[in-house]
Design a protein around this motif. Structure first.
Motif, PDB file in Angstrom:
ATOM      1  N   GLN B  89       0.830  -1.207   0.000  1.00  0.00           N
ATOM      2  CA  GLN B  89       0.000   0.000   0.000  1.00  0.00           C
ATOM      3  C   GLN B  89       0.871   1.266   0.000  1.00  0.00           C
ATOM      4  O   GLN B  89       0.472   2.294  -0.517  1.00  0.00           O
ATOM      5  CB  GLN B  89      -0.902  -0.026   1.253  1.00  0.00           C
ATOM      6  N   ASN B  90       2.059   1.157   0.570  1.00  0.00           N
ATOM      7  CA  ASN B  90       2.910   2.341   0.741  1.00  0.00           C
ATOM      8  C   ASN B  90       4.097   2.419  -0.197  1.00  0.00           C
ATOM      9  O   ASN B  90       4.988   3.226  -0.006  1.00  0.00           O
ATOM     10  CB  ASN B  90       3.450   2.383   2.170  1.00  0.00           C
ATOM     11  N   ILE B  91       4.143   1.525  -1.190  1.00  0.00           N
ATOM     12  CA  ILE B  91       5.282   1.590  -2.095  1.00  0.00           C
ATOM     13  C   ILE B  91       4.806   1.762  -3.536  1.00  0.00           C
ATOM     14  O   ILE B  91       3.685   1.407  -3.886  1.00  0.00           O
ATOM     15  CB  ILE B  91       6.162   0.319  -2.011  1.00  0.00           C
ATOM     16  N   GLY B  92       5.687   2.328  -4.338  1.00  0.00           N
ATOM     17  CA  GLY B  92       5.425   2.405  -5.768  1.00  0.00           C
ATOM     18  C   GLY B  92       6.529   1.636  -6.467  1.00  0.00           C
ATOM     19  O   GLY B  92       7.673   1.656  -6.021  1.00  0.00           O
ATOM     20  N   VAL B  93       6.191   0.933  -7.534  1.00  0.00           N
ATOM     21  CA  VAL B  93       7.196   0.137  -8.237  1.00  0.00           C
ATOM     22  C   VAL B  93       7.069   0.362  -9.740  1.00  0.00           C
ATOM     23  O   VAL B  93       5.972   0.371 -10.276  1.00  0.00           O
ATOM     24  CB  VAL B  93       7.022  -1.375  -7.954  1.00  0.00           C
ATOM     25  N   VAL B  94       8.197   0.572 -10.393  1.00  0.00           N
ATOM     26  CA  VAL B  94       8.198   0.641 -11.855  1.00  0.00           C
ATOM     27  C   VAL B  94       9.209  -0.375 -12.381  1.00  0.00           C
ATOM     28  O   VAL B  94      10.379  -0.338 -12.026  1.00  0.00           O
ATOM     29  CB  VAL B  94       8.598   2.047 -12.359  1.00  0.00           C
ATOM     30  N   PHE B  95       8.727  -1.308 -13.169  1.00  0.00           N
ATOM     31  CA  PHE B  95       9.625  -2.221 -13.861  1.00  0.00           C
ATOM     32  C   PHE B  95       9.759  -1.697 -15.283  1.00  0.00           C
ATOM     33  O   PHE B  95       8.777  -1.643 -16.011  1.00  0.00           O
ATOM     34  CB  PHE B  95       9.045  -3.640 -13.921  1.00  0.00           C
ATOM     35  N   GLY B  96      10.992  -1.329 -15.670  1.00  0.00           N
ATOM     36  CA  GLY B  96      11.167  -0.768 -17.000  1.00  0.00           C
ATOM     37  C   GLY B  96      10.719  -1.697 -18.119  1.00  0.00           C
ATOM     38  O   GLY B  96      10.339  -1.253 -19.187  1.00  0.00           O
ATOM     39  N   ILE B 164       0.321   7.190  -8.170  1.00  0.00           N
ATOM     40  CA  ILE B 164      -1.056   7.674  -8.026  1.00  0.00           C
ATOM     41  C   ILE B 164      -1.555   7.553  -6.588  1.00  0.00           C
ATOM     42  O   ILE B 164      -2.386   8.329  -6.138  1.00  0.00           O
ATOM     43  CB  ILE B 164      -2.009   6.957  -9.020  1.00  0.00           C
ATOM     44  N   HIS B 165      -1.013   6.597  -5.834  1.00  0.00           N
ATOM     45  CA  HIS B 165      -1.442   6.447  -4.436  1.00  0.00           C
ATOM     46  C   HIS B 165      -0.460   7.127  -3.492  1.00  0.00           C
ATOM     47  O   HIS B 165      -0.506   6.901  -2.294  1.00  0.00           O
ATOM     48  CB  HIS B 165      -1.606   4.971  -4.094  1.00  0.00           C
ATOM     49  N   ASP B 166       0.407   7.958  -4.051  1.00  0.00           N
ATOM     50  CA  ASP B 166       1.326   8.778  -3.276  1.00  0.00           C
ATOM     51  C   ASP B 166       2.138   7.964  -2.263  1.00  0.00           C
ATOM     52  O   ASP B 166       2.090   8.224  -1.059  1.00  0.00           O
ATOM     53  CB  ASP B 166       0.541   9.880  -2.560  1.00  0.00           C
ATOM     54  N   PRO B 167       2.893   6.973  -2.732  1.00  0.00           N
ATOM     55  CA  PRO B 167       3.658   6.136  -1.804  1.00  0.00           C
ATOM     56  C   PRO B 167       4.862   6.881  -1.229  1.00  0.00           C
ATOM     57  O   PRO B 167       5.280   7.895  -1.784  1.00  0.00           O
ATOM     58  CB  PRO B 167       4.126   4.970  -2.676  1.00  0.00           C
ATOM     59  N   GLY B 198      10.744  14.703  -0.584  1.00  0.00           N
ATOM     60  CA  GLY B 198      10.834  13.847   0.605  1.00  0.00           C
ATOM     61  C   GLY B 198      10.665  12.363   0.344  1.00  0.00           C
ATOM     62  O   GLY B 198      10.696  11.553   1.267  1.00  0.00           O
ATOM     63  N   LYS B 199      10.443  11.974  -0.930  1.00  0.00           N
ATOM     64  CA  LYS B 199      10.272  10.546  -1.199  1.00  0.00           C
ATOM     65  C   LYS B 199      11.628   9.841  -1.228  1.00  0.00           C
ATOM     66  O   LYS B 199      12.614  10.396  -1.709  1.00  0.00           O
ATOM     67  CB  LYS B 199       9.603  10.323  -2.561  1.00  0.00           C
TER      68      LYS B 199
END
Lengths: 258, 318
Positions: B89-96, B164-167, B198-199
């Motif tokens: 819920q608190n992380i964002g992930v991008v796989f290229g 979008i969920h501001d992780p 601050g991320k």
């Protein structure tokens, strides 16, 4: 349920992007499967019955199994294509979302084109049920259970077989043999098969528990009312096994990657 | 207290090699061999290493996709692979290399769906969407189906989807792979802004220029072991690679005029081109050398080459 709604809408939108293809496909599916039923009907009209089962009774069996299968193909298409999810590594992207992995995998796509299957099963069912004579009047109250059990059973079997992809990678043939072939077999009464295959269809891929056994009693071919419990027993035993295998598969995936 | 703590992390893969028609050989590959590191909240960490070093394995463990064989990893208050649902819920992930978006749907639909999955409140969603559109330049592509986007556009949309969920923390696995310079710049600019806001950002890439311009800190992984961790500036000053000074003298410069340079510097002189090359070990020597050269000779061209980050890292890898 919320997840279901979200992903359901996503799929509906995706597919209506290609409206013409969609319509052609629904009709095509309907016709394709209807041809299957016609073949059974032709054979039966010629022989009147198969080992004591009339065409009408077999139509009911057929509609029960196909209704559940059709609903599964609509909402569980992601399970049907599960191997591509594993092989392409896209399964990873399901694990990074705060939602049920099984739900996401299942609803990768909702295949509305398969509504043709459900429609066709419903039509055959309506025809069969309008002429059938049950030995017990309460059979009508029991019928919805069978259709519901068919959906659950089809989903469970597909989850169980999809899970094999965690070990084998490719599992298309396992699914075809384990689900498609058995579902076709379950359209006929068990008595036409060899004892060994009857056991397989009762205890391993327990499709007969939702068709053959309950109808044996409902149509008066057997006096054992306990047969009405068969669908419940089948599901009660298959469900924990299926979920166990699925969890084991996820565990394996998370320890090996692919 | 560190934000990410990795302690004694181990991960092995079993590889089966075919040796005969039926025989196969079992081989254990140590993808992560007892690695330790910590990352502070708000850091911008560059995670690099040659192919097969174990970078992706680390990201998979830290994003909860993979369970390690030994040791532990903690991000914030969570153990990623144990509290998966609450943690992601608190992380964002991008796989290229993989898309997380719905291929046939317009970008905005993917965002709405993700907003639903992450249970982002309506008001916050609207605010976040506006801010992302603004910073990632998404307005023109928001209503296009993902399959029609160019690689650069898709990557920007992909970053939006991950945010979008501001992780609090963003994991990026080679986000700039295959992008042109302009797209890359846009992506990098966005990441810098996020970090300044601050991320915490955890970036793996092969592009060392990206790392150099973006990250304060760097972790170098090789064969499952961490071989460097620290500031990038530090890495540059620690290197043993020489600084190369090249000076162009007038043609037909007599060699013996250089003789008193010889006492202090090791140099080579290309007589045909009258080019002088001197290797220095420390940066502070450059000024002194320049003074000497300009005072005593007629210098027509002068160049100082510090070892590039590529060269430094190539040396570390081997």
């Amino acid at each position: 349920m919320r997840l279901f709604k979200i992903l359901f809408i996503a799929s509906l939108k995706s597919q209506t992007q290609y409206a013409f293809d969609f319509v052609v496909n629904v009709i095509g599916n309907f016709l394709g499967v209807f041809a299957d039923f016609l073949i059974i009907a032709m054979i039966l009209i010629r022989f009147q019955n198969i080992q004591g089962w009339t065409l009408i009774e077999i139509a009911v069996i057929y509609s029960i199994i196909e209704f559940g299968f059709g609903v599964y193909r609509v909402i569980g298409d992601g399970l049907n294509n599960f191997e591509t999810l594993i092989l392409s590594g896209r399964f990873d992207t399901l694990l990074i979302r705060p939602a049920s992995v099984l739900g996401q995998a299942m609803l990768q796509t909702v295949d509305f084109k398969k509504i043709g299957l459900v429609l066709q099963a419903t039509l055959v069912g309506v025809w069969g049920l309008s002429q059938i004579e049950f030995a017990h009047s309460y059979a009508w109250a029991y019928l919805p259970t069978l259709y519901l059990a068919s959906i659950v059973m089809n989903l469970l079997i597909s989850i169980l077989l999809a899970s094999t992809a965690f070990w084998t990678g490719k599992n298309e043939d396992i699914v075809i043999l384990g689900h498609y072939a058995t579902r076709t077999a379950a359209q006929y009464p068990a008595t036409i098969y060899h004892k060994f295959f009857q056991s397989v269809m009762t205890f391993v891929i327990p499709f007969f528990t939702i068709t053959y056994y309950p109808l044996l009693f409902l149509t008066g071919k057997s006096q054992h009312s306990l047969y009405l419990l068969a669908p419940w027993l089948g599901i009660a035993i298959l469900a924990p096994i299926t979920m166990g295998v699925w969890k084991l598969g996820i565990k394996r995936y998370s320890s090996t990657g692919t | 207290m560190s934000y990410i703590t990795v302690k004694n992390l181990q991960k092995n893969y079993t590889i089966y090699e075919k040796t005969g028609r039926l025989k196969r050989n079992k081989r254990i590959v140590k993808a992560l061999n007892h690695i330790d590191f910590t990352v502070e909240e708000g850091a911008f960490l560059g995670y690099i290493g040659p192919n097969g070093a174990g970078k992706s394995t680390t990201i998979k463990v830290l994003t909860g996709i993979m369970t390690p064989d030994g040791g532990e990893a903690k991000v914030g208050d969570y153990v990623p692979y144990k509290d998966r649902k609450a943690y992601v819920q608190n992380i964002g992930v991008v796989f290229g290399q993989k898309t997380q978006m719905w291929w046939d749907l317009p970008v905005i639909d993917t965002y709405r769906l993700l907003g639903g999955i992450y249970k982002v409140p309506q008001k916050k969603f609207k605010h976040q969407l506006e801010s992302l559109c603004d910073r990632l330049d998404l307005d023109e592509i928001l209503h296009q189906p993902v399959r029609q986007l160019s690689l650069g556009q898709r990557m920007r949309a992909e970053l939006g989807a991950a945010m979008i969920h501001d992780p609090k923390i963003l994991f990026l696995d080679e986000p700039t792979i295959g992008l042109d310079i302009i797209s890359k710049q846009k992506v990098n600019h966005f990441l810098t802004e996020l970090n300044q806001g601050g991320k915490t950002i955890f970036l793996t890439t092969h592009d060392l220029k990206d790392i150099e311009s973006l990250c304060e800190e760097m972790l170098i992984l090789s064969h499952g072991e961490i071989i460097y961790k620290g500031a990038i500036a530090q890495l540059k000053s620690n290197t043993e690679l020489p600084i190369l000074v090249t000076a162009q003298l007038p043609l037909e410069q007599p060699l013996d005029a250089l003789h008193h340079l010889k006492e202090r510097y090791a140099f080579s002189f290309d007589q045909a081109r009258s080019q002088l090359e001197i290797q220095l070990t420390e940066k502070k020597q450059v000024a002194e050398l320049a003074r000497t050269l300009f005072q005593e000779y007629d210098i027509q061209d002068f160049r100082v080459d510090e070892p590039s980050i590529e060269e430094i890292i190539k040396k570390i890898y081997t």
